[in-house]
Design an enzyme around this catalytic site. Structure first.
Site, PDB file in Angstrom:
ATOM      1  N   GLY A  37       3.789   5.593  43.653  1.00 33.94           N
ATOM      2  CA  GLY A  37       3.437   6.581  44.550  1.00 33.94           C
ATOM      3  C   GLY A  37       1.750   6.384  44.936  1.00 33.94           C
ATOM      4  O   GLY A  37       1.132   5.608  44.470  1.00 33.94           O
ATOM      5  N   GLN A  38       1.161   7.584  45.550  1.00 29.71           N
ATOM      6  CA  GLN A  38      -0.106   7.545  46.229  1.00 29.71           C
ATOM      7  C   GLN A  38      -0.878   7.504  44.882  1.00 29.71           C
ATOM      8  O   GLN A  38      -1.911   6.727  44.908  1.00 29.71           O
ATOM      9  CB  GLN A  38      -0.329   8.605  46.921  1.00 29.71           C
ATOM     10  N   LEU A  39      -0.899   8.389  43.884  1.00 25.37           N
ATOM     11  CA  LEU A  39      -1.772   8.456  42.852  1.00 25.37           C
ATOM     12  C   LEU A  39      -1.403   7.405  41.923  1.00 25.37           C
ATOM     13  O   LEU A  39      -2.432   6.836  41.318  1.00 25.37           O
ATOM     14  CB  LEU A  39      -1.578   9.838  41.978  1.00 25.37           C
ATOM     15  N   ASP A  65      13.818   4.873  34.173  1.00 24.16           N
ATOM     16  CA  ASP A  65      14.310   6.134  34.505  1.00 24.16           C
ATOM     17  C   ASP A  65      14.081   7.397  33.765  1.00 24.16           C
ATOM     18  O   ASP A  65      14.506   7.568  32.386  1.00 24.16           O
ATOM     19  CB  ASP A  65      15.743   5.985  34.455  1.00 24.16           C
ATOM     20  N   ILE A  66      13.247   8.205  34.001  1.00 22.39           N
ATOM     21  CA  ILE A  66      12.657   9.210  33.300  1.00 22.39           C
ATOM     22  C   ILE A  66      13.402  10.305  33.167  1.00 22.39           C
ATOM     23  O   ILE A  66      13.499  11.289  32.361  1.00 22.39           O
ATOM     24  CB  ILE A  66      11.357   9.803  33.692  1.00 22.39           C
ATOM     25  N   TYR A  90       9.586  14.734  42.707  1.00 22.53           N
ATOM     26  CA  TYR A  90      10.415  14.788  44.004  1.00 22.53           C
ATOM     27  C   TYR A  90       9.322  15.795  44.900  1.00 22.53           C
ATOM     28  O   TYR A  90       9.126  16.878  44.520  1.00 22.53           O
ATOM     29  CB  TYR A  90      11.805  15.700  44.005  1.00 22.53           C
ATOM     30  N   THR A 130       1.260  21.168  41.110  1.00 25.37           N
ATOM     31  CA  THR A 130       0.879  21.349  42.475  1.00 25.37           C
ATOM     32  C   THR A 130       0.630  22.955  42.855  1.00 25.37           C
ATOM     33  O   THR A 130       0.845  23.848  42.046  1.00 25.37           O
ATOM     34  CB  THR A 130       2.255  21.141  43.379  1.00 25.37           C
ATOM     35  N   TYR A 154      10.801  23.254  45.760  1.00 24.74           N
ATOM     36  CA  TYR A 154       9.940  22.223  45.111  1.00 24.74           C
ATOM     37  C   TYR A 154       8.932  22.899  44.340  1.00 24.74           C
ATOM     38  O   TYR A 154       8.674  22.617  43.141  1.00 24.74           O
ATOM     39  CB  TYR A 154       9.187  21.460  46.460  1.00 24.74           C
ATOM     40  N   LYS A 158       8.451  22.550  40.265  1.00 23.27           N
ATOM     41  CA  LYS A 158       7.381  22.267  39.697  1.00 23.27           C
ATOM     42  C   LYS A 158       6.877  23.075  38.529  1.00 23.27           C
ATOM     43  O   LYS A 158       6.394  22.710  37.485  1.00 23.27           O
ATOM     44  CB  LYS A 158       6.171  21.947  40.830  1.00 23.27           C
TER      45      LYS A 158
END
Length: 316
Positions: A37-39, A65-66, A90, A130, A154, A158
């Site tokens: 991913g981005q980070l 697979d976490i 996600y 987030t 979402y 989170k």
């Protein structure tokens, strides 16, 4: 799975690296989930470019697979992991409203698995969360102690991930961030550059305020936190990190186009009501970064400066 340790540098490049962060640690093995991913990609680039005593194991869904506790425990045991940086999530905010089970499986249940495994194997967790855990009704920057009140699937998933991590593995760090972009993957910056080149006009929401965050800056902050933790002990808890300053999506777009040299696309401001989405977005999600700066001695760049750095790399 990708494995990286620091590379030797010389001259000006080495001095620049030392100005970013300096690590003087015993060998530590670090698992990074969501490594593609981005980070995760920015962390990978960062550790490839700097000399240090950390060894990073970058995994993604195809290599670890976490959502399976047994796989995590085996990985931690075989690789003697000291830290877990959880960048996996996600993040399809609108899709999550219908894909509820998978969203919770990744954002809550997988975090629970990481917490259980970390506790068993005495590993420390740095978990990325987030601004969507807040309802967006504040008029001043959100502090870590402000009450959470997510308004989307979402955001709820989170928030529950944060809660389960701190319940099982309280000696953890949670970093809430917002409006993340980078040179990697799909993100708002790349989309606006693409659309700006293709279209004569764009309408962009101008009544949602937050702070664009270059993932490269967050990656550097995370490594600095590990450095600090090795020297001073882990300062567990919730922290906020985004670039400095405040912008709307409209402001963000105007500067993206200016920095990218796009002059043929007219950008017009619109209210949220003119751009309905499946999931509710926070109207205001500026984060107060005082705690992370004072605790770890982190200096945070302004969003305009970090955006300029990103776009200069994208347009070379």
């Amino acid at each position: 799975m990708a494995f990286f340790s620091g590379n030797k540098q010389t001259g000006d490049e080495e001095q620049t690296a030392k100005n970013v962060f300096h690590l003087n640690l015993e060998q530590k093995n670090i698992l990074v989930t969501g490594g593609n991913g981005q980070l995760g990609s920015e962390l990978k680039r960062l550790v490839q470019s700097h000399e240090n005593n950390l060894q990073f194991f970058f995994t993604d869904v195809d290599t670890l697979d976490i959502t399976r506790l047994d796989e995590i425990e085996t990985f931690l045991d075989e690789n003697k992991i000291s830290y877990i940086i959880n960048c996996a999530a996600y993040t399809a905010v609108d899709k999550a409203e219908d894909d509820v089970d998978l969203c919770y499986k990744i954002n809550r249940d997988a975090v629970k698995n990481l917490a259980l495994a970390a506790t068993k194997h005495n590993a420390k967790v740095i978990h990325v969360s987030t601004d969507y855990v807040f309802d967006g009704t504040s008029t001043s920057p959100y502090k870590e102690t402000d009450p959470v009140n997510p308004k989307s699937v979402y955001g709820e998933s989170k928030q529950e991930g944060e809660a389960v991590l701190m319940e099982i593995c309280p000696n953890s760090i949670i970093i809430r961030t917002a409006w993340l972009y980078s040179i990697y993957g799909n993100n708002f910056v790349k989309t606006m550059i693409k659309l700006g080149k293709e279209r004569e006009s764009l309408n962009v929401v101008a009544d949602q305020a937050g702070t664009p965050t270059n993932a490269a800056d967050l990656a550097c902050a995370i490594v600095k936190i590990i450095d600090y933790s090795e020297a001073n002990g882990l300062k567990s808890g919730i922290y906020h990190y985004s670039n400095e300053g405040v912008a709307t999506w409209y402001d963000f777009t105007l500067l993206i186009h200016k920095l990218a040299g796009i002059t043929t696309c007219k950008v017009s401001p619109i209210p949220t009501s003119d751009y309905p989405t499946r999931a509710v977005r926070p109207q205001y999600s500026v984060l107060d970064k005082s705690k992370i700066k004072s605790t770890f001695g982190i200096s945070i760049p302004k969003w305009e400066d970090s955006l300029a750095v990103c776009i200069s790399e994208l347009t070379v």
